[in-house]
Design a protein around this motif. Structure first.
Motif, PDB file in Angstrom:
ATOM      1  N   GLN A   1     -15.090   5.183  -7.830  1.00  0.00           N
ATOM      2  CA  GLN A   1     -14.482   6.336  -7.177  1.00  0.00           C
ATOM      3  C   GLN A   1     -13.153   5.940  -6.536  1.00  0.00           C
ATOM      4  N   LEU A   2     -12.130   6.787  -6.710  1.00  0.00           N
ATOM      5  CA  LEU A   2     -10.830   6.513  -6.130  1.00  0.00           C
ATOM      6  C   LEU A   2     -10.911   6.605  -4.606  1.00  0.00           C
ATOM      7  N   ILE A   3     -10.470   5.561  -3.926  1.00  0.00           N
ATOM      8  CA  ILE A   3     -10.511   5.503  -2.467  1.00  0.00           C
ATOM      9  C   ILE A   3      -9.128   5.722  -1.862  1.00  0.00           C
ATOM     10  N   ARG A   4      -8.110   5.065  -2.448  1.00  0.00           N
ATOM     11  CA  ARG A   4      -6.769   5.155  -1.861  1.00  0.00           C
ATOM     12  C   ARG A   4      -5.715   5.040  -2.955  1.00  0.00           C
ATOM     13  N   ASN A   5      -4.695   5.865  -2.853  1.00  0.00           N
ATOM     14  CA  ASN A   5      -3.579   5.860  -3.782  1.00  0.00           C
ATOM     15  C   ASN A   5      -2.374   5.250  -3.068  1.00  0.00           C
ATOM     16  N   LEU A   6      -1.822   4.164  -3.621  1.00  0.00           N
ATOM     17  CA  LEU A   6      -0.695   3.470  -3.008  1.00  0.00           C
ATOM     18  C   LEU A   6       0.492   3.400  -3.968  1.00  0.00           C
ATOM     19  N   ASP A   7       0.652   4.441  -4.810  1.00  0.00           N
ATOM     20  CA  ASP A   7       1.735   4.441  -5.788  1.00  0.00           C
ATOM     21  C   ASP A   7       3.089   4.349  -5.090  1.00  0.00           C
ATOM     22  N   GLY A   8       4.079   3.797  -5.819  1.00  0.00           N
ATOM     23  CA  GLY A   8       5.406   3.700  -5.237  1.00  0.00           C
ATOM     24  C   GLY A   8       6.430   3.243  -6.252  1.00  0.00           C
ATOM     25  N   ARG A   9       7.596   2.871  -5.755  1.00  0.00           N
ATOM     26  CA  ARG A   9       8.664   2.341  -6.601  1.00  0.00           C
ATOM     27  C   ARG A   9       8.964   0.924  -6.139  1.00  0.00           C
ATOM     28  N   GLY A  10       8.976  -0.001  -7.092  1.00  0.00           N
ATOM     29  CA  GLY A  10       9.179  -1.399  -6.763  1.00  0.00           C
ATOM     30  C   GLY A  10      10.478  -1.942  -7.314  1.00  0.00           C
ATOM     31  N   VAL A  11      10.748  -3.206  -6.964  1.00  0.00           N
ATOM     32  CA  VAL A  11      11.950  -3.888  -7.424  1.00  0.00           C
ATOM     33  C   VAL A  11      11.561  -4.964  -8.418  1.00  0.00           C
ATOM     34  N   ALA A  12      12.521  -5.454  -9.170  1.00  0.00           N
ATOM     35  CA  ALA A  12      12.260  -6.557 -10.080  1.00  0.00           C
ATOM     36  C   ALA A  12      11.881  -7.791  -9.272  1.00  0.00           C
ATOM     37  N   GLY A  13      10.793  -8.429  -9.653  1.00  0.00           N
ATOM     38  CA  GLY A  13      10.313  -9.581  -8.914  1.00  0.00           C
ATOM     39  C   GLY A  13       9.106  -9.236  -8.074  1.00  0.00           C
ATOM     40  N   GLN A  14       8.942  -9.972  -6.989  1.00  0.00           N
ATOM     41  CA  GLN A  14       7.740  -9.830  -6.173  1.00  0.00           C
ATOM     42  C   GLN A  14       7.821  -8.641  -5.227  1.00  0.00           C
ATOM     43  N   ASN A  15       6.709  -7.914  -5.112  1.00  0.00           N
ATOM     44  CA  ASN A  15       6.566  -6.784  -4.197  1.00  0.00           C
ATOM     45  C   ASN A  15       5.272  -6.963  -3.412  1.00  0.00           C
ATOM     46  N   THR A  16       5.235  -6.445  -2.200  1.00  0.00           N
ATOM     47  CA  THR A  16       4.030  -6.519  -1.377  1.00  0.00           C
ATOM     48  C   THR A  16       3.769  -5.166  -0.733  1.00  0.00           C
ATOM     49  N   VAL A  17       2.527  -4.705  -0.838  1.00  0.00           N
ATOM     50  CA  VAL A  17       2.092  -3.461  -0.210  1.00  0.00           C
ATOM     51  C   VAL A  17       0.976  -3.797   0.764  1.00  0.00           C
ATOM     52  N   THR A  18       1.071  -3.286   1.982  1.00  0.00           N
ATOM     53  CA  THR A  18       0.036  -3.519   2.989  1.00  0.00           C
ATOM     54  C   THR A  18      -0.881  -2.307   3.082  1.00  0.00           C
ATOM     55  N   TRP A  19      -2.178  -2.544   2.962  1.00  0.00           N
ATOM     56  CA  TRP A  19      -3.178  -1.483   3.066  1.00  0.00           C
ATOM     57  C   TRP A  19      -3.931  -1.644   4.372  1.00  0.00           C
ATOM     58  N   ASN A  20      -4.051  -0.548   5.121  1.00  0.00           N
ATOM     59  CA  ASN A  20      -4.678  -0.579   6.438  1.00  0.00           C
ATOM     60  C   ASN A  20      -6.187  -0.366   6.412  1.00  0.00           C
ATOM     61  N   GLY A  21      -6.791  -0.333   5.224  1.00  0.00           N
ATOM     62  CA  GLY A  21      -8.237  -0.191   5.132  1.00  0.00           C
ATOM     63  C   GLY A  21      -8.737   1.234   5.229  1.00  0.00           C
ATOM     64  N   LEU A  22      -7.828   2.215   5.251  1.00  0.00           N
ATOM     65  CA  LEU A  22      -8.231   3.617   5.348  1.00  0.00           C
ATOM     66  C   LEU A  22      -8.200   4.258   3.963  1.00  0.00           C
ATOM     67  N   ASP A  23      -9.071   5.266   3.756  1.00  0.00           N
ATOM     68  CA  ASP A  23      -9.064   5.975   2.483  1.00  0.00           C
ATOM     69  C   ASP A  23      -8.015   7.079   2.512  1.00  0.00           C
ATOM     70  N   ASN A  24      -7.955   7.888   1.463  1.00  0.00           N
ATOM     71  CA  ASN A  24      -6.937   8.933   1.384  1.00  0.00           C
ATOM     72  C   ASN A  24      -7.091  10.000   2.457  1.00  0.00           C
ATOM     73  N   SER A  25      -8.286  10.081   3.084  1.00  0.00           N
ATOM     74  CA  SER A  25      -8.525  11.059   4.150  1.00  0.00           C
ATOM     75  C   SER A  25      -8.311  10.464   5.529  1.00  0.00           C
ATOM     76  N   GLY A  26      -7.891   9.189   5.595  1.00  0.00           N
ATOM     77  CA  GLY A  26      -7.647   8.554   6.879  1.00  0.00           C
ATOM     78  C   GLY A  26      -8.874   7.961   7.524  1.00  0.00           C
ATOM     79  N   ARG A  27      -9.993   7.869   6.779  1.00  0.00           N
ATOM     80  CA  ARG A  27     -11.217   7.294   7.329  1.00  0.00           C
ATOM     81  C   ARG A  27     -11.311   5.813   6.998  1.00  0.00           C
ATOM     82  N   LYS A  28     -11.905   5.049   7.915  1.00  0.00           N
ATOM     83  CA  LYS A  28     -12.076   3.621   7.706  1.00  0.00           C
ATOM     84  C   LYS A  28     -13.102   3.378   6.601  1.00  0.00           C
ATOM     85  N   THR A  29     -12.752   2.532   5.652  1.00  0.00           N
ATOM     86  CA  THR A  29     -13.672   2.220   4.561  1.00  0.00           C
ATOM     87  C   THR A  29     -14.781   1.301   5.038  1.00  0.00           C
ATOM     88  N   ALA A  30     -15.930   1.416   4.389  1.00  0.00           N
ATOM     89  CA  ALA A  30     -17.093   0.610   4.762  1.00  0.00           C
ATOM     90  C   ALA A  30     -16.969  -0.798   4.195  1.00  0.00           C
TER      91      ALA A  30
END
Length: 705
Positions: A653-682
């Motif tokens: 089941q899809l929990i969180r969508n973190l789509d975006g636009r990146g650059v050539a090379g290394q990219n880093t995305v930080t996830w705060n542990g919340l689902d798409n509704s803002g609830r803390k994941t178990a």
């Protein structure tokens, strides 16, 4: 050990001694722990420069304190007059443990024998309580024992209890540490060896809330058949993985306890570097005085100091309502060693930590000029503070005038937010065969920092002190970002060298070129590289900004825009929009092949385009893993563009969508542990999937709070 009975015996002994002798001068008549023997004075001879001889060990390796990695091996009373330290002294094929002490601010020294006829390596730790009573813990590897003792009368009194053995069996008990905070006492050691579970490299500890009169369950001395209860193993890499000794810190109230050390966190690096990489700084916390503990958490190092090295040697102090930690970074290269401080950004909030590099930065390429290693020889840090809240970090580093080890100090006057320039505190190297080796340093009172150091052979121990005003006179420290131009060069197979009569000719394998510069100083920033056909960069400039790649100080390319000509290059740092000056210009003759241009980004210069770089699509393992609060998801894209990054539970089941636009090379995305509704994941197992440019990759992560 029955403390009350021993205390009575000690007092009776003291009264008996007083009845049979006139007033005793402890500096000339020294008693051992049983009060029956007299110990001779230790020489107070001085070196021609600075330093008072504390004692002679007799042979190399006789004296080793745990303080090199964690804890203290020197204690000082609040007046700065009484100083104590532990050392080993040769006794035939064995070694004796001595307490060396001074009652006159280090001018003269005496010694008491604490234990005799032990294995040659006497790792030990010291502590002192608010009544100025001295505590010592040590390992006797002759019989695999961890032993502790206390002098009821304080430094130099000689009112020692009979030693108390805490662990003794087939386990190679190793590297004991000890910490006192108020009425709290923690003693720990490593179960060192190959057999599981007895020698599983786990940490065992004892906890007392009355300074050793009684021990708290489950952290008592009878919980396991061979001594004390297991506190922790390497929670990140698993049972049996290497850990280093734990240093402990109590808050002022004693309720909050922080344990900090380093463990193997990156097993791939550990194997690749034969055990000399993959270690990272970690901590655990207790909010009930040490009875229960949270999970192990890894400090997040600056990206430049993530790979290839070893976070090793550390110390801590509770200052102004929050803990401060010193950690050294060791990677074996000339510019790789560094000293960092970690502390909560906001006092009382342990979810966000500030990290700063506080040691010097090397000012030249290795081997070019004397003193070029200054800032690249960091070892043995200790941290302390004065009543005004000034923070002092003392450490070993290479001299500014040559490449010998000396002792340095650096201070902060604003709770660690900014740091002054480091100050060289000793000039002893010429008297000690070229190097000083720091063991410990401490501010306790008065206006002095007290230090211990030894010669390269470990045969003589010296004491030295400096006024805190010497360190506070370090002057304003420039932003590291401004220093980057001084640190560039064509080291490690880079393109060409400084402009001179000799022009390097290069053609990389497969026309893949790579340029290096040093060191990795743009903490939290990026680098900008320019390549030009003109030496003054007035025209034909091809710029490339190393976006989101602060973890490397090199740039690779496939070919160049033109061939069979001389190219010039320079680099600068960019941090939060602040640009450093450009580095010196370097040149080389290129005889490879050309490339096609794309994505022209002039950035205010004339002509040219970005270079095409050979980035491969890749999805990395999240850090940390398991995740406690925040997860860093890093990946590499072959070129700039949109990506799809989604997190699923184990059921798909899809929990969180973190789509975006990146650059050539290394990219880093930080996830705060919340689902798409803002609830803390178990807690549980999750999958994260990356898709871009027709590529797809999936990794697994664990959430464990």
């Amino acid at each position: 050990m029955k403390k009350s009975l021993c205390l009575c015996l000690a007092l009776v002994m003291a009264l008996a001694m007083a009845a049979t002798a006139k007033k005793m001068d402890p500096r000339t008549n020294l008693v051992t722990k049983d009060g029956s023997a007299i110990v001779g004075k230790v020489s107070g001879a001085k070196l021609p420069g600075v330093g008072t001889l504390v004692g002679t060990t007799g042979y190399a390796d006789a004296w080793r304190a745990t303080a090199g990695m964690a804890g203290k091996s020197i204690v000082v009373d609040p007046t700065g007059a009484k100083i104590g330290m532990a050392l080993g002294k040769a006794n035939g094929a064995f070694c004796d443990l001595l307490l060396a002490y001074s009652l006159d601010s280090g001018a003269t020294w005496g010694a008491q024998t604490i234990a005799a006829n032990m294995n040659t390596r006497i790792y030990n730790g010291l502590a002192m309580d608010s009544l100025n009573r001295i505590y010592i813990v040590w390992q006797d590897r002759t019989n695999n024992a961890i032993i502790w003792d206390r002098d009821e009368g304080g430094i130099g009194a000689g009112l020692w209890f009979p030693p108390d053995t805490l662990a003794k069996d087939s386990v190679a008990w190793y590297l004991p540490t000890m910490t006192v905070g108020g009425s709290n006492l923690i003693i720990s050691a490593i179960a060192h060896g190959a057999a599981v579970p007895v020698g599983d490299y786990s940490i065992h500890m004892l906890l007392s809330h009355d300074l050793g009169e009684t021990w708290e369950i489950p952290w008592d001395s009878v919980a396991l058949p061979y001594g004390w209860n297991k506190w922790d193993y390497n929670e990140i890499s698993g049972q049996g993985w290497d850990v280093d000794p734990v240093d402990w810190m109590f808050s002022g109230s004693g309720d909050t306890v922080v344990a900090f050390f380093d463990v193997v966190c990156d097993t791939d690096l550990y194997f690749a570097e034969s055990g000399y990489a993959g270690f990272f700084p970690v901590y655990k916390m207790s909010f009930d005085g040490g009875i229960t503990w949270g999970l192990m958490q890894m400090f997040t190092p600056p990206a430049q100091y993530w790979h290839g090295g070893w976070w090793y040697m550390y110390d801590g102090a509770w200052i102004g309502g929050r803990p401060y930690f010193l950690f050294t970074w060791q990677d074996g290269t000339w510019n790789g060693k560094a000293l960092f401080v970690y502390y909560p950004t906001v006092a009382g909030d342990f979810s966000d930590w500030t990290c700063k590099r506080i040691s010097d930065i090397p000012g030249n390429l290795a081997g070019v000029t004397p003193g070029d290693l200054n800032g690249g020889g960091i070892n043995f840090p200790t941290i302390s503070h004065d009543a005004a809240g000034n923070i002092y970090a003392i450490y070993q580093d290479c001299s500014k005038n040559n490449d010998n080890y000396e002792i340095f100090g650096v201070a902060s006057t604003d709770k660690g937010n900014t740091w002054l320039n480091p100050v060289q505190l000793t000039t002893e190297a010429g008297q000690l065969d070229g190097n000083i080796y720091l063991e410990a340093a401490e501010f306790a009172g008065g206006d002095k920092i007290h230090m211990l150091f030894h010669d390269p052979a470990y045969t003589n121990i010296y004491y030295w002190n400096v006024p805190t005003s010497t360190i506070l006179a370090g002057g304003v420290r420039p932003e590291e970002i401004t220093l980057a131009p001084e640190l560039c060069g064509s080291s490690e197979h880079g393109w060409g060298g400084p402009i001179d009569a000799v022009i390097d000719t290069v053609q990389g394998p497969g026309d893949t070129l790579r340029t290096f510069w040093s060191p990795k100083v743009a903490l939290g920033g990026t680098y900008e590289l320019q390549i030009s056909k003109s030496a003054n960069f007035s025209s034909d400039v091809w710029p490339y900004h190393v976006y989101l790649l602060p973890d490397v100080n090199y740039l690779g390319s496939v070919g160049l825009p033109e061939t069979n000509i001389v190219w010039h290059w320079r680099v600068r740092s960019d941090k939060d929009g602040y640009l450093s000056p450009w580095s010196p210009v370097y040149d080389f003759y290129y005889k490879g092949t050309t490339i096609n241009y794309f994505d022209w980004m002039p950035k205010g210069v004339t002509g040219g385009s970005d270079l095409s770089f050979n980035h491969k699509f890749a999805l990395n393992q999240n850090r940390p893993n398991p995740v406690n609060k925040l997860a860093e998801l890093s990946f590499t894209l072959p070129r700039s563009g949109n990506y799809s990054l989604k997190i699923y539970n184990i059921s798909g089941q899809l929990i969180r969508n973190l789509d975006g636009r990146g650059v050539a090379g290394q990219n880093t995305v930080t996830w705060n542990g919340l689902d798409n509704s803002g609830r803390k994941t178990a807690n549980g197992v999750y999958l994260y999937n990356l898709q871009a440019f027709g590529n797809s990759a999936t990794k697994k992560m664990i959430i464990l709070r």
